[in-house]
Design a protein around this motif. Structure first.
Motif, PDB file in Angstrom:
ATOM      1  N   ASN A  97      77.424  50.451 120.723  1.00 35.41           N
ATOM      2  CA  ASN A  97      76.601  50.714 121.926  1.00 35.41           C
ATOM      3  C   ASN A  97      75.915  52.069 121.916  1.00 35.41           C
ATOM      4  N   ALA A  98      75.267  52.299 120.781  1.00 28.81           N
ATOM      5  CA  ALA A  98      74.472  53.658 120.743  1.00 28.81           C
ATOM      6  C   ALA A  98      73.346  53.392 121.875  1.00 28.81           C
ATOM      7  N   HIS A  99      72.884  54.727 122.177  1.00 29.04           N
ATOM      8  CA  HIS A  99      71.965  54.650 123.428  1.00 29.04           C
ATOM      9  C   HIS A  99      72.413  54.251 124.788  1.00 29.04           C
ATOM     10  N   SER A 100      73.702  54.184 124.725  1.00 22.64           N
ATOM     11  CA  SER A 100      74.540  54.166 126.223  1.00 22.64           C
ATOM     12  C   SER A 100      74.961  55.406 126.400  1.00 22.64           C
ATOM     13  N   ALA A 101      74.837  55.837 127.669  1.00 22.90           N
ATOM     14  CA  ALA A 101      74.986  57.340 127.791  1.00 22.90           C
ATOM     15  C   ALA A 101      76.533  57.488 127.406  1.00 22.90           C
ATOM     16  N   GLU A 102      77.465  56.712 127.983  1.00 24.21           N
ATOM     17  CA  GLU A 102      78.945  56.954 127.900  1.00 24.21           C
ATOM     18  C   GLU A 102      79.154  56.870 126.293  1.00 24.21           C
ATOM     19  N   ALA A 103      78.761  55.865 125.461  1.00 24.26           N
ATOM     20  CA  ALA A 103      79.231  55.783 124.154  1.00 24.26           C
ATOM     21  C   ALA A 103      78.813  57.009 123.473  1.00 24.26           C
ATOM     22  N   ASP A 104      77.437  57.502 123.448  1.00 25.69           N
ATOM     23  CA  ASP A 104      77.055  58.597 123.216  1.00 25.69           C
ATOM     24  C   ASP A 104      77.624  60.006 123.430  1.00 25.69           C
ATOM     25  N   THR A 105      78.166  60.053 124.831  1.00 24.03           N
ATOM     26  CA  THR A 105      79.011  61.166 125.115  1.00 24.03           C
ATOM     27  C   THR A 105      80.399  61.150 124.317  1.00 24.03           C
ATOM     28  N   MET A 106      80.998  60.126 124.288  1.00 26.77           N
ATOM     29  CA  MET A 106      82.582  60.248 123.857  1.00 26.77           C
ATOM     30  C   MET A 106      82.356  60.414 122.259  1.00 26.77           C
ATOM     31  N   ALA A 107      81.034  59.909 121.677  1.00 26.89           N
ATOM     32  CA  ALA A 107      80.854  60.060 120.059  1.00 26.89           C
ATOM     33  C   ALA A 107      80.587  61.599 120.145  1.00 26.89           C
ATOM     34  N   THR A 108      79.782  62.251 120.674  1.00 23.89           N
ATOM     35  CA  THR A 108      79.637  63.633 120.702  1.00 23.89           C
ATOM     36  C   THR A 108      81.005  64.532 120.978  1.00 23.89           C
ATOM     37  N   TYR A 109      81.717  64.082 121.714  1.00 29.03           N
ATOM     38  CA  TYR A 109      83.013  64.739 122.052  1.00 29.03           C
ATOM     39  C   TYR A 109      83.990  64.607 120.664  1.00 29.03           C
ATOM     40  N   GLU A 110      84.026  63.528 120.214  1.00 31.00           N
ATOM     41  CA  GLU A 110      84.706  63.357 118.989  1.00 31.00           C
ATOM     42  C   GLU A 110      84.235  63.812 117.736  1.00 31.00           C
ATOM     43  N   ILE A 111      82.741  63.863 117.820  1.00 26.03           N
ATOM     44  CA  ILE A 111      82.318  64.636 116.692  1.00 26.03           C
ATOM     45  C   ILE A 111      82.632  66.237 116.581  1.00 26.03           C
ATOM     46  N   LEU A 112      82.501  66.865 117.686  1.00 26.81           N
ATOM     47  CA  LEU A 112      82.974  68.328 117.556  1.00 26.81           C
ATOM     48  C   LEU A 112      84.191  68.485 117.201  1.00 26.81           C
ATOM     49  N   LYS A 113      85.251  67.704 117.575  1.00 27.19           N
ATOM     50  CA  LYS A 113      86.471  68.141 117.189  1.00 27.19           C
ATOM     51  C   LYS A 113      86.830  67.780 115.760  1.00 27.19           C
ATOM     52  N   ALA A 114      86.090  66.643 115.358  1.00 27.94           N
ATOM     53  CA  ALA A 114      85.987  66.519 113.693  1.00 27.94           C
ATOM     54  C   ALA A 114      85.231  67.512 113.041  1.00 27.94           C
ATOM     55  N   GLN A 115      84.217  68.116 113.415  1.00 27.18           N
ATOM     56  CA  GLN A 115      83.791  69.305 112.969  1.00 27.18           C
ATOM     57  C   GLN A 115      84.373  70.507 112.628  1.00 27.18           C
ATOM     58  N   LEU A 116      85.329  70.734 113.827  1.00 20.92           N
ATOM     59  CA  LEU A 116      85.934  71.793 113.906  1.00 20.92           C
ATOM     60  C   LEU A 116      87.406  71.794 112.741  1.00 20.92           C
ATOM     61  N   ASP A 117      87.466  70.523 112.603  1.00 24.71           N
ATOM     62  CA  ASP A 117      88.499  70.199 111.368  1.00 24.71           C
ATOM     63  C   ASP A 117      88.118  70.260 110.167  1.00 24.71           C
ATOM     64  N   ARG A 118      86.725  70.036 109.886  1.00 28.92           N
ATOM     65  CA  ARG A 118      86.078  69.890 108.598  1.00 28.92           C
ATOM     66  C   ARG A 118      85.833  71.244 108.111  1.00 28.92           C
ATOM     67  N   TYR A 119      85.163  72.157 109.094  1.00 23.88           N
ATOM     68  CA  TYR A 119      84.795  73.400 108.827  1.00 23.88           C
ATOM     69  C   TYR A 119      85.526  74.431 109.154  1.00 23.88           C
ATOM     70  N   PRO A 120      86.141  75.039 108.295  1.00 25.30           N
ATOM     71  CA  PRO A 120      87.212  76.057 108.773  1.00 25.30           C
ATOM     72  C   PRO A 120      86.573  77.339 109.133  1.00 25.30           C
ATOM     73  N   ASP A 121      85.578  77.406 108.564  1.00 23.13           N
ATOM     74  CA  ASP A 121      84.742  78.730 109.079  1.00 23.13           C
ATOM     75  C   ASP A 121      83.978  78.615 110.582  1.00 23.13           C
ATOM     76  N   LEU A 122      84.149  77.365 111.121  1.00 21.12           N
ATOM     77  CA  LEU A 122      83.507  77.458 112.326  1.00 21.12           C
ATOM     78  C   LEU A 122      84.777  77.803 113.289  1.00 21.12           C
ATOM     79  N   GLU A 123      84.427  78.722 114.332  1.00 28.87           N
ATOM     80  CA  GLU A 123      85.450  79.056 115.218  1.00 28.87           C
ATOM     81  C   GLU A 123      85.636  78.186 116.346  1.00 28.87           C
ATOM     82  N   ASN A 124      86.824  77.961 116.861  1.00 31.53           N
ATOM     83  CA  ASN A 124      87.214  77.111 117.801  1.00 31.53           C
ATOM     84  C   ASN A 124      87.211  77.775 119.044  1.00 31.53           C
ATOM     85  N   ASP A 125      85.904  78.132 119.480  1.00 27.83           N
ATOM     86  CA  ASP A 125      85.683  79.149 120.620  1.00 27.83           C
ATOM     87  C   ASP A 125      84.227  78.776 121.191  1.00 27.83           C
TER      88      ASP A 125
END
Length: 256
Positions: A150-178
């Motif tokens: 359901n890409a380009h539905s606001a709800e699907a894109d919003t939840m995907a963005t939230y999940e991506i940021l959390k995964a980015q913090l897991d993947r890149y240890p030099d990214l501060e969780n701040d």
């Protein structure tokens, strides 16, 4: 990795009638709010934009004039939306360049004095582009191992963005969780308004970033060519840009 928060953060996404920040309108908005204690709440609204939705835009997000004909206008929803985000930082995918500027325009049209004072924004797309150079769907697949349904539905894109940021913090240890540091990391350039018409120079003073006065301090232009202020206020510039320009002029008058 869960987000380390000092205040709530609202992930949000807009579906709109087009990509002109000054003229286009919201047809769907989804907000996913995360609190420092781990609590979460979400809300999605369909919105009657009061202007026609172009067929080429409907082809992207699937929202037609008929689908939103009986939905509330943004003027009717503005207070609800504002109350949900007023105490929060903001996050989205390409939100610094599109979603936040367009949301600000809608808020100001509705008489809500929206600004970013006391909050930061985190643009998850910028993290992705700096690290991998991809789109939202590819980001979701790359970081979360999921196909974005359901890409380009606001709800699907919003939840995907939230999940991506959390995964980015897991993947890149030099990214501060701040959120403040992430906001600094995702900021492309320092601007005074959302549309990038007014920026800051090396002395942290406002300068025009377009037109015949590009690179010139705003205060200098207001002093030497006062008619330029009136021209901008009456021309088709974003409302938030006009608000920032007015604040600069008032600040100058108050220091005399």
């Amino acid at each position: 990795m869960e987000l380390k928060l000092n205040k709530p953060i609202c992930f949000f996404d807009l579906e709109t009638t087009g990509i002109d920040i000054g003229k286009d309108r919201i047809v769907e908005i989804s907000i996913f709010k995360v609190f420092p204690n781990g609590n979460k709440e979400s809300k999605t609204w369909l919105v009657n934009p009061t202007i026609p939705i172009p067929p080429q835009t409907t082809a992207v997000h699937g929202i037609t004039d008929e689908k939103v004909a009986n939905e509330p206008t943004f003027n009717e929803l503005a207070t609800q939306v504002y109350n949900m985000i007023k105490d929060s930082d903001l996050a989205g995918f390409n939100s610094d360049r599109f979603d936040i500027p367009l949301l600000a325009e809608e808020m100001l049209r509705a008489g809500v004095d929206f600004d970013m004072k006391g909050r930061v924004s985190v643009d998850v797309q910028t993290v992705f582009h700096k690290m991998e150079e991809r789109t939202l769907g590819a980001a979701h697949k790359f970081y979360c191992g999921k196909t974005l349904e359901n890409a380009h539905s606001a709800e699907a894109d919003t939840m995907a963005t939230y999940e991506i940021l959390k995964a980015q913090l897991d993947r890149y240890p030099d990214l501060e969780n701040d959120m403040k540091l992430l906001s600094e990391f995702t900021t492309r350039k320092k601007i005074a308004d959302f549309a990038g018409m007014i920026a800051f120079d090396k002395d942290d003073e406002e300068i025009f970033a377009f037109g015949k006065h590009k690179g010139v301090k705003v205060n200098k232009v207001l002093e030497t060519e006062p008619g330029y202020f009136s021209w901008m206020q009456n021309a088709d510039f974003p409302l938030y840009t006009k608000k920032v320009l007015t604040a600069i002029k008032l600040r100058k008058l108050n220091t005399k």
